[in-house]
Design a protein around this motif. Structure first.
Motif, mmCIF file in Angstrom:
data_model
loop_
_atom_site.group_PDB
_atom_site.id
_atom_site.type_symbol
_atom_site.label_atom_id
_atom_site.label_comp_id
_atom_site.label_asym_id
_atom_site.label_seq_id
_atom_site.Cartn_x
_atom_site.Cartn_y
_atom_site.Cartn_z
ATOM 1 N N ARG A 1 0.811 -1.207 0.000
ATOM 2 C CA ARG A 1 0.000 0.000 0.000
ATOM 3 C C ARG A 1 0.857 1.276 0.000
ATOM 4 O O ARG A 1 0.478 2.285 -0.581
ATOM 5 N N LYS A 2 2.007 1.236 0.635
ATOM 6 C CA LYS A 2 2.818 2.449 0.738
ATOM 7 C C LYS A 2 4.271 2.065 0.955
ATOM 8 O O LYS A 2 4.580 1.114 1.661
ATOM 9 N N VAL A 3 5.171 2.842 0.360
ATOM 10 C CA VAL A 3 6.615 2.668 0.545
ATOM 11 C C VAL A 3 7.202 4.027 0.894
ATOM 12 O O VAL A 3 7.012 5.008 0.159
ATOM 13 N N GLU A 4 7.887 4.103 2.015
ATOM 14 C CA GLU A 4 8.493 5.358 2.458
ATOM 15 C C GLU A 4 9.953 5.129 2.795
ATOM 16 O O GLU A 4 10.357 4.041 3.232
ATOM 17 N N GLY B 1 22.773 2.012 4.802
ATOM 18 C CA GLY B 1 22.834 2.816 3.595
ATOM 19 C C GLY B 1 21.496 3.422 3.230
ATOM 20 O O GLY B 1 21.409 4.564 2.809
ATOM 21 N N LEU B 2 20.422 2.617 3.420
ATOM 22 C CA LEU B 2 19.084 3.094 3.089
ATOM 23 C C LEU B 2 18.077 2.210 3.818
ATOM 24 O O LEU B 2 18.277 1.002 3.944
ATOM 25 N N ALA B 3 17.017 2.815 4.304
ATOM 26 C CA ALA B 3 15.953 2.073 4.978
ATOM 27 C C ALA B 3 14.632 2.399 4.312
ATOM 28 O O ALA B 3 14.335 3.560 4.017
ATOM 29 N N LEU B 4 13.841 1.334 4.013
ATOM 30 C CA LEU B 4 12.526 1.494 3.397
ATOM 31 C C LEU B 4 11.468 0.946 4.349
ATOM 32 O O LEU B 4 11.651 -0.125 4.943
ATOM 33 N N GLU B 5 10.385 1.678 4.448
ATOM 34 C CA GLU B 5 9.279 1.242 5.294
ATOM 35 C C GLU B 5 8.094 0.905 4.404
ATOM 36 O O GLU B 5 7.544 1.780 3.734
ATOM 37 N N ILE B 6 7.732 -0.394 4.352
ATOM 38 C CA ILE B 6 6.684 -0.881 3.456
ATOM 39 C C ILE B 6 5.456 -1.256 4.274
ATOM 40 O O ILE B 6 5.545 -2.018 5.243
ATOM 41 N N THR B 7 4.308 -0.723 3.862
ATOM 42 C CA THR B 7 3.045 -1.052 4.525
ATOM 43 C C THR B 7 2.191 -1.875 3.567
ATOM 44 O O THR B 7 1.985 -1.479 2.408
ATOM 45 N N THR B 8 1.702 -3.026 4.028
ATOM 46 C CA THR B 8 0.885 -3.896 3.183
ATOM 47 C C THR B 8 -0.594 -3.682 3.473
ATOM 48 O O THR B 8 -0.960 -3.004 4.437
ATOM 49 N N PHE B 9 -1.450 -4.280 2.630
ATOM 50 C CA PHE B 9 -2.889 -4.115 2.811
ATOM 51 C C PHE B 9 -3.356 -4.739 4.133
ATOM 52 O O PHE B 9 -4.424 -4.416 4.642
ATOM 53 N N SER B 10 -2.577 -5.677 4.683
ATOM 54 C CA SER B 10 -2.932 -6.301 5.964
ATOM 55 C C SER B 10 -2.448 -5.478 7.149
ATOM 56 O O SER B 10 -2.453 -5.963 8.284
ATOM 57 N N SER B 11 -2.014 -4.212 6.897
ATOM 58 C CA SER B 11 -1.573 -3.274 7.942
ATOM 59 C C SER B 11 -0.287 -3.715 8.630
ATOM 60 O O SER B 11 0.003 -3.287 9.750
ATOM 61 N N PHE C 1 18.240 -0.541 -6.002
ATOM 62 C CA PHE C 1 17.194 -1.469 -5.567
ATOM 63 C C PHE C 1 15.882 -0.730 -5.313
ATOM 64 O O PHE C 1 14.810 -1.195 -5.705
ATOM 65 N N ALA C 2 15.969 0.410 -4.655
ATOM 66 C CA ALA C 2 14.771 1.197 -4.372
ATOM 67 C C ALA C 2 14.108 1.656 -5.667
ATOM 68 O O ALA C 2 12.870 1.648 -5.796
ATOM 69 N N LEU C 3 14.914 2.048 -6.655
ATOM 70 C CA LEU C 3 14.363 2.482 -7.936
ATOM 71 C C LEU C 3 13.666 1.328 -8.657
ATOM 72 O O LEU C 3 12.577 1.485 -9.221
ATOM 73 N N GLU C 4 14.293 0.142 -8.630
ATOM 74 C CA GLU C 4 13.687 -1.026 -9.277
ATOM 75 C C GLU C 4 12.379 -1.410 -8.592
ATOM 76 O O GLU C 4 11.402 -1.799 -9.252
ATOM 77 N N LEU C 5 12.334 -1.294 -7.271
ATOM 78 C CA LEU C 5 11.095 -1.584 -6.541
ATOM 79 C C LEU C 5 9.987 -0.627 -6.969
ATOM 80 O O LEU C 5 8.834 -1.040 -7.168
ATOM 81 N N ARG C 6 10.331 0.622 -7.110
ATOM 82 C CA ARG C 6 9.340 1.614 -7.546
ATOM 83 C C ARG C 6 8.805 1.278 -8.937
ATOM 84 O O ARG C 6 7.590 1.355 -9.192
ATOM 85 N N LEU C 7 9.697 0.884 -9.863
ATOM 86 C CA LEU C 7 9.271 0.556 -11.225
ATOM 87 C C LEU C 7 8.346 -0.661 -11.247
ATOM 88 O O LEU C 7 7.339 -0.687 -11.955
#
Length: 965
Positions: free
Chosen positions: A103-106, A114-124, A141-147
């Motif tokens: 649902r969201k990637v921040e 080096g980098l931290a991503l916070e991923i929220t799924t539909f199951s909260s 990696f972050a760019l590929e995830l976005r694509l």
């Protein structure tokens, strides 16, 4: 016969692709990846990076942001999934999160990583990913995830309807944990109507449901579930009835197949409604034999669901269709799953988890039986020695365990507990449980000395799984441990050493032997079911079988191999065994005769030949009886079985005979008459040498062949060519000479031709005059063939021997092999020539005196024996020798020499050519003759051609391939 055509079926191919290629390193990295993580085939890893994972949930407030034990491992990104596995222990943390559930990637600030991503799924569920590595790698990696997330946006609308089929979502919605609204309860298994096996209270079903309810809130569910140590514990203690179907899907990976193929199952049923097939017929037979102890399968509803799933799979995978034990497994799945869930779980079972188990050859199951025996020998050596000593067939006991996944062996309530763990950790579960069964019953099994007692001990044990394992123990806690609990502890603690890698190594070791055994079994069984072939022995049928499938498979690679032979494959097959089928003569239509054979042998008119059709046809082609061989040939040109041939039929036979006799007509291969001419020439050379040296009586062993001698190669070749050309001419002439006038009502087209003006130049030629329609019946055709010694020899022996059906498949077959050079360095059969020389020298004086008294005349004696009378060979040879120019004192003309070459027959040059090519062939020759029904006339060439001859029979030593099971 359908069963025995299955060795090339799709299930075996799937097993080879999934297991054999994996062990051989032939699978790509992405294919191995999909198998390891139970992802749909076709997923490709686009990026991978080291990472640490932290998991929290918005549905469970008050949980700290960071846990004390952070999982570390590899993070993979594919076209549809974000995959993680702990580097040290996959049970610590692993997940396959479908990108549609994100649902969201921040970005998250971090001074350490080096980098931290916070991923929220539909199951909260909130997954914080700390990417490890260079900053540039983390950014890529972050760019590929976005694509990849953008590419999946178009399918987000599919997610809503799909999660409404998952009971985990309904459970949270009903308890108002999530805001998703459900109009109805998701469909489930037959247990909702006919009750689930076992006592729900004793199984603590509600308590298990509460534990999973908590787990779904904290660690996600269905397409976004995260597997932690708690996940594995909850599976081990047994799944709650209502959630069992969905969790089997999650563990097996079939939930991803179902999501990617929404609507496919129902479309298969709709598109094939009312259709029938062999698989459908087999399914109908087994429907009422599927878990008959469960009430649902005594009702139309349960039977219909089972029928739908099995039928749909047979249509989706028609090459495999339906196989043994598949009905039992599907019946078990349907107790906890909807039809669509069971259908896709069956796909995962057959194609990924246990490939080869549910195929017509049961290749995977048989291989694992061999693996199981190896593991018993390795882990329980005392019991294994006992099994070997008393010749107990362990596979007879254990095969049903593996094939039915224990469903048909132990009470259902316990079998489903085994299935829970099986779907979670794969096939090694089957081995661990099987070893534990033998271990726990070891003392009783060591007292068994036959299969029956061995099976009875195991059967009794399965019926006592609910009883206490230590009923006589003074400790109450020990008495509470059931046999089944003890079985699970033994299986997954003591036999935890049984790993997937260990099983793969044992499979690689035994795979070749198992496949050969199956192939040999299928081959021998199919050969036993072939029609009776008195002219083809079992060794020859072995070779024909191998050649048939070798040709068919080599020419049908695009279809994965087949069991029927089309015309192109038939031509290839015949060219490998027939001398005349290898000649490419542009003046003849080489395909005409082969096409005629193909049509004649294709008794079902399906434009393809089965192995039975081919064997039946070859049996007629090598018919040793002369009259029957001629009749079989005649029938090729009389498909309507009228018993007679018209002008076109006669001309077609003459053209095909020209084609079939090409190797002999063109001098490439030498026939029986020419062979004996060579033999006589060699004998003459020896006799002349003995006569010059005054040697009149010698023993056989004293006669040695000269190393070199002169043979008029060109003359012998030319004589054979002229004989075959004369035979072709005589056939046409005699066929129309003895043909009978055709009736006008059978040839109405002739009435039109009669009105046309015919050139008087052709009026005398029946073959060219359409005003004189004629027919030839079978007796006339026989008479025409028997009137020519070359054609009679061709049908009695030459044609049959040119079809080398027993030629081994693995030998390089080249019948031409420079046959024009075979006269160089001839080596005759010393014993045969020596016998002939001795007989000639014994009668030399009397023969010479007889010839002198006749003033150079040549007196012949009629042969004494007729066909089949069995007269002494030496006497026959002596009669023939009186016609020979033994010493060269008196010459004979070419016409008489031609008769002489025709009266003595065959085998020498075959031996000579085979000795040149390195083969060793022996032949015992006998020569007899018999007259035809035609009355004898003067001693002319025509007389000799109308005399019925019996020729030498030879047997070539052929090394047949023996196959052992």
């Amino acid at each position: 016969m359908l069963f025995f055509e299955s060795i090339r079926d799709r299930a075996v191919n799937t097993w080879n692709q999934v297991v054999e290629k994996s062990s051989d390193g032939k699978l790509t990295k992405d294919q191995k990846f999909c198998l390891k993580f139970r992802l749909p085939e076709g997923e490709v890893v686009s990026k991978e990076i080291a990472a640490e994972i932290d998991i929290t949930s918005k549905l469970v407030p008050g949980v700290p942001k960071r846990s004390s034990n952070i999982p570390q491992g590899k993070l993979y990104l594919t076209g549809h999934f974000l995959v993680f596995k702990d580097a040290f222990d996959s049970r610590t943390c692993s997940f396959n999160i479908h990108l549609l559930t994100v649902r969201k990637v921040e970005r998250s600030n971090s001074d350490i990583y080096g980098l931290a991503l916070e991923i929220t799924t539909f199951s909260s569920t909130v997954i914080t990913i700390f990417l490890l590595g260079m900053r540039s790698e983390c950014e890529r990696f972050a760019l590929e995830l976005r694509l990849q997330l953008k590419k999946n946006l178009k399918d987000v609308k599919k997610l809503g309807p799909f999660i409404h089929t998952c009971y985990s979502e309904y459970l949270l919605s009903k308890n108002k944990v999530i805001k998703e609204k459900f109009d109805s309860v998701p469909s489930g298994g037959l247990g909702l109507v006919f009750k689930f096996p076992g006592d729900a209270r004793e199984l603590k079903d509600k308590s298990k449901m509460k534990l999973w309810f908590d787990y779904f809130q904290s660690d996600g569910r269905n397409l976004s579930i995260i597997k932690t140590p708690m996940f594995y514990k909850l599976v081990r203690v047994g799944l709650p009835n209502r959630l069992r179907g969905e969790l089997w899907e999650v563990c097996s990976g079939s939930i991803y197949l179902r999501y990617d193929n929404v609507g496919v199952y129902h479309k298969l049923l709709d598109d094939n409604k009312g259709r029938t097939s062999v698989a459908i017929e087999e399914i109908e037979k087994d429907l009422n034999r599927s878990l008959p102890e469960y009430a649902a399968y005594q009702s139309p509803e349960g039977i219909n669901r089972l029928r739908n799933v099995l039928s749909a799979y047979s249509w989706r995978n028609p090459e495999l269709g339906y196989c043994q034990a598949m009905n039992i497994v599907v019946a078990a799945l349907l107790i906890y799953m909807s039809e669509e869930q069971a259908f896709w779980t069956l796909n995962s079972l057959c194609e990924t988890i246990v490939p080869g188990y549910y195929s017509k050859t049961m290749y995977g199951t048989l291989l694992d039986q061999k693996v199981f025996e190896s593991l018993v020998q390795q882990t329980i050596p005392i019991l294994w020695d006992h099994i070997v000593k008393h010749d107990i067939q362990l596979s007879v006991v254990s095969l049903p365990w593996f094939l039915s996944l224990y469903i048909s062996s132990m009470p259902l309530v316990f079998a489903f507990r085994i299935l829970d763990i099986f779907f979670l950790q794969g096939p090694k579960t089957l081995f661990q449980v099987a070893l534990a069964i033998l271990k726990l019953n070891g003392e009783k099994l060591l007292k068994c000395e036959d299969d029956g007692t061995f099976i009875m001990v195991i059967k009794n044990y399965f019926q006592t799984l609910h009883l206490s394992a230590h009923g006589e123990s003074p400790h109450p806690k020990f008495r509470q441990i059931t046999n089944f609990q003890e079985l699970l502890v033994t299986a997954f603690k003591e036999f935890s050493i049984i790993t997937d890698d260990m099983i793969d190594k044992h499979r690689s070791k035994h795979r070749g032997g198992i496949f050969q055994n199956i192939s040999t079994f299928v081959k021998r069984t199919e050969i036993r079911n072939l029609p009776k072939t008195p002219n083809l022995n079992s060794g020859t049928l072995d070779i024909i079988y191998d050649r048939f499938y070798s040709v068919v498979e080599s020419l049908s690679l695009t279809t994965g191999g087949g069991s029927l032979m089309d015309f192109e494959a038939f031509k290839t097959f015949m060219s490998e065994i027939c001398v005349w089928a290898q000649f490419d003569n542009p003046t003849n239509n080489n395909d005409a005769f082969l096409k005629r054979l193909f049509i004649k042998w294709d008794i079902d008119a399906r434009h393809e030949l089965s192995l039975s059709d081919l064997v039946r046809g070859l049996n007629t082609l090598v018919e040793p009886d002369l009259m029957t061989a001629i009749s079989n040939f005649f029938e090729l040109y009389d498909p309507k079985k009228r018993g007679k041939l018209d002008r076109e039929g006669i001309l077609e036979i003459s053209e095909d005979l020209l084609y079939l006799t090409t190797p002999w007509k063109d001098g490439y291969v030498l026939d029986h008459l020419t062979n004996v001419a060579i033999e006589n020439t060699i004998a003459d050379e020896i006799i002349k040498h003995k006569t010059i040296n005054g040697i009149n009586d010698v023993e056989d062993e004293d006669i040695k062949l000269p190393e070199t001698f002169n043979i008029d190669r060109q003359k012998l070749e030319q004589a054979q060519i002229e004989r075959y050309l004369a035979g072709a001419s005589n056939f046409i002439q005699r066929a129309f000479e003895y043909a009978q006038p055709a009736e006008d009502d059978e040839h109405p087209e002739e009435l039109l031709i009669k009105e046309l003006a015919i050139d008087s130049a052709f009026s005398h030629n029946k073959a060219l005059n359409p005003n004189s329609p004629v027919t030839v019946n079978l007796p006339t055709f026989r008479m025409v063939i028997l009137a020519d010694e070359t054609y009679e020899l061709f049908f009695s022996k030459t044609f049959r021997e040119s079809v080398q059906v027993s030629k081994p498949l693995d030998s390089k077959f080249n019948p031409i092999r420079n046959l024009r050079d075979m006269f160089d360095g001839l080596i005759a059969d010393g014993r045969e020539v020596a016998n002939k020389v001795r007989r000639r020298m014994d009668s030399a004086a009397s023969n010479a005196l007889l010839q002198i008294n006749n003033n150079g005349g040549y007196e012949s004696k009629p042969p004494k024996s007729k066909l089949g009378e069995g007269e002494d060979d030496d006497e026959d040879d002596e009669d023939e020798e009186e016609r020979d120019d033994d010493f060269g004192v008196i010459s004979i003309d070419d016409k008489d020499r031609a008769l002489l070459l025709g009266a003595e027959a065959q085998d020498l040059l075959i031996k000579v050519s085979e000795s040149k090519s390195g083969s060793s062939t022996t032949a015992n020759s006998t020569s007899t003759s018999a007259s035809t029904d035609a009355p004898p006339t003067s001693s002319t060439s025509t007389d000799a051609q109308t005399k019925r001859m019996l020729f030498i029979a030879t047997k070539s030593d052929t090394n047949l391939i023996d196959f052992e099971v």
